[in-house]
Design an enzyme around this catalytic site. Sequence first.
Site, mmCIF file in Angstrom:
data_model
loop_
_atom_site.group_PDB
_atom_site.id
_atom_site.type_symbol
_atom_site.label_atom_id
_atom_site.label_comp_id
_atom_site.label_asym_id
_atom_site.label_seq_id
_atom_site.Cartn_x
_atom_site.Cartn_y
_atom_site.Cartn_z
ATOM 1 N N ASN A 6 0.860 -1.186 0.000
ATOM 2 C CA ASN A 6 0.000 0.000 0.000
ATOM 3 C C ASN A 6 0.902 1.243 0.000
ATOM 4 O OD1 ASN A 6 -1.379 2.285 1.136
ATOM 5 N ND2 ASN A 6 -3.065 0.929 1.673
ATOM 6 N N ASP A 8 -0.016 4.490 -0.066
ATOM 7 C CA ASP A 8 -0.682 5.752 0.341
ATOM 8 C C ASP A 8 0.280 6.743 0.992
ATOM 9 O OD1 ASP A 8 -3.048 4.607 -0.439
ATOM 10 O OD2 ASP A 8 -3.834 4.308 1.582
ATOM 11 N N HIS A 9 1.178 6.206 1.848
ATOM 12 C CA HIS A 9 1.965 7.149 2.643
ATOM 13 C C HIS A 9 3.122 7.788 1.888
ATOM 14 C CE1 HIS A 9 -0.763 6.694 5.738
ATOM 15 N NE2 HIS A 9 -0.444 5.454 6.068
ATOM 16 N N ARG A 17 3.765 18.703 1.993
ATOM 17 C CA ARG A 17 4.350 19.957 1.513
ATOM 18 C C ARG A 17 3.633 20.509 0.298
ATOM 19 N NH1 ARG A 17 9.765 21.309 3.096
ATOM 20 N NH2 ARG A 17 9.704 22.735 1.353
ATOM 21 N N HIS A 42 -5.502 3.809 -1.555
ATOM 22 C CA HIS A 42 -6.838 4.144 -1.049
ATOM 23 C C HIS A 42 -7.168 5.555 -1.510
ATOM 24 C CE1 HIS A 42 -9.630 4.383 2.776
ATOM 25 N NE2 HIS A 42 -10.258 4.735 1.668
ATOM 26 N N ARG A 44 -9.388 8.313 -0.989
ATOM 27 C CA ARG A 44 -10.370 8.764 0.013
ATOM 28 C C ARG A 44 -11.203 9.914 -0.534
ATOM 29 N NH1 ARG A 44 -10.241 7.763 5.460
ATOM 30 N NH2 ARG A 44 -8.767 6.164 6.105
ATOM 31 N N ARG A 48 -6.903 12.959 0.873
ATOM 32 C CA ARG A 48 -5.854 13.423 1.775
ATOM 33 C C ARG A 48 -4.459 12.935 1.378
ATOM 34 N NH1 ARG A 48 -7.223 9.983 7.209
ATOM 35 N NH2 ARG A 48 -9.226 11.008 6.912
ATOM 36 N N GLU A 69 -8.486 0.683 -3.217
ATOM 37 C CA GLU A 69 -9.252 0.631 -1.968
ATOM 38 C C GLU A 69 -10.150 1.861 -1.924
ATOM 39 O OE1 GLU A 69 -6.459 -0.165 1.290
ATOM 40 O OE2 GLU A 69 -7.898 0.925 2.529
ATOM 41 N N THR A 100 -8.030 3.384 8.338
ATOM 42 C CA THR A 100 -9.275 2.607 8.372
ATOM 43 C C THR A 100 -9.375 1.881 9.713
ATOM 44 O OG1 THR A 100 -8.843 2.258 6.030
ATOM 45 C CG2 THR A 100 -10.682 1.041 6.992
ATOM 46 N N GLU A 150 -10.717 -9.498 2.941
ATOM 47 C CA GLU A 150 -9.444 -9.119 3.567
ATOM 48 C C GLU A 150 -9.710 -9.001 5.059
ATOM 49 O OE1 GLU A 150 -7.353 -5.662 2.035
ATOM 50 O OE2 GLU A 150 -6.205 -5.511 3.893
ATOM 51 N N HIS A 190 -3.416 -4.709 7.737
ATOM 52 C CA HIS A 190 -3.520 -3.573 8.662
ATOM 53 C C HIS A 190 -2.600 -3.748 9.862
ATOM 54 C CE1 HIS A 190 -4.924 0.074 10.459
ATOM 55 N NE2 HIS A 190 -5.557 0.317 9.336
ATOM 56 N N GLY A 191 -1.631 -2.863 9.930
ATOM 57 C CA GLY A 191 -0.721 -2.843 11.070
ATOM 58 C C GLY A 191 0.320 -3.949 11.062
#
Length: 238
Positions: A6, A8-9, A17, A42, A44, A48, A69, A100, A150, A190-191
């Site tokens: 994933n 996203d980050h 920035r 994802h 959203r 974001r 996602e 999530t 999932e 997740h995690g």
Amino acid sequence: MKLSVNIDHVATLREARGEIEPDPVIAAGICELAGAEGIVCHLREDRRHINDRDVKLLREVVKTKFDLEMAATDEMVKIACDVIPDLVTLVPEGRNELTTEGGLNITATKSKLEKAIEILHSKNILVSLFLDPDPDNIDKALEVGADIIEIHTGKYSNTFVEKDQIIELSKIASLAQMATEMGLIVTAGHGLNYYNIFPFLNMKEIREVSIGHSIISRAVYTGLQKAVEDMVNILRND
Ligand code: PXP
């Protein structure tokens, strides 16, 4: 066990920035070169991190499996039908959540899910539902027409009490086994990180894990290619 990354980050850092770097599209290519067998993002409602441009370009560049996602809203279903990802993972979405937080409540959102799944299937897009490890979810997932589930591993990942970890792992393992017997494909996420992933190597029914935060975090220290390779090596040595 396969790894979907994933990304996203990567986009979270870009948005911090308001710049054009780092680019999640380039990150996706590096993840694939390092052995990832899928790329997840994802989109959203509030955009974001991942934005519409990312989704379009990811569809073009991802050569493994592109998993979009999203929430089961009309807006997102329309975007998915334009972009045609290989897979859509439907998740609940809260404006104020950092990530999530829980799995879908199928009962409360049944007609919305059924409608979204029917439309996505009409475009030959596979649909996965992000679900808590509750055995009642299997029949419900089958009823609304899911192809894949999932399992949300957040509760397991967030506890450091061994007894509670064992309880969560056994819920996840038995759900994975039951869902597989009922004809669903099972993945998890997740995690999950480089320390808590090991018990999953023994769960043969879980075909794939979806990991974001821990890989992108490690990439800050080691580079993205090595961070993905390190996780791929753990998953392949099972
Ligand atoms: N799977 C789903 C459905 C998610 O929503 C997320 C978080 O975006 C992940 C997997 C990956 O979680 P993490 O970033 O904690 O690895």
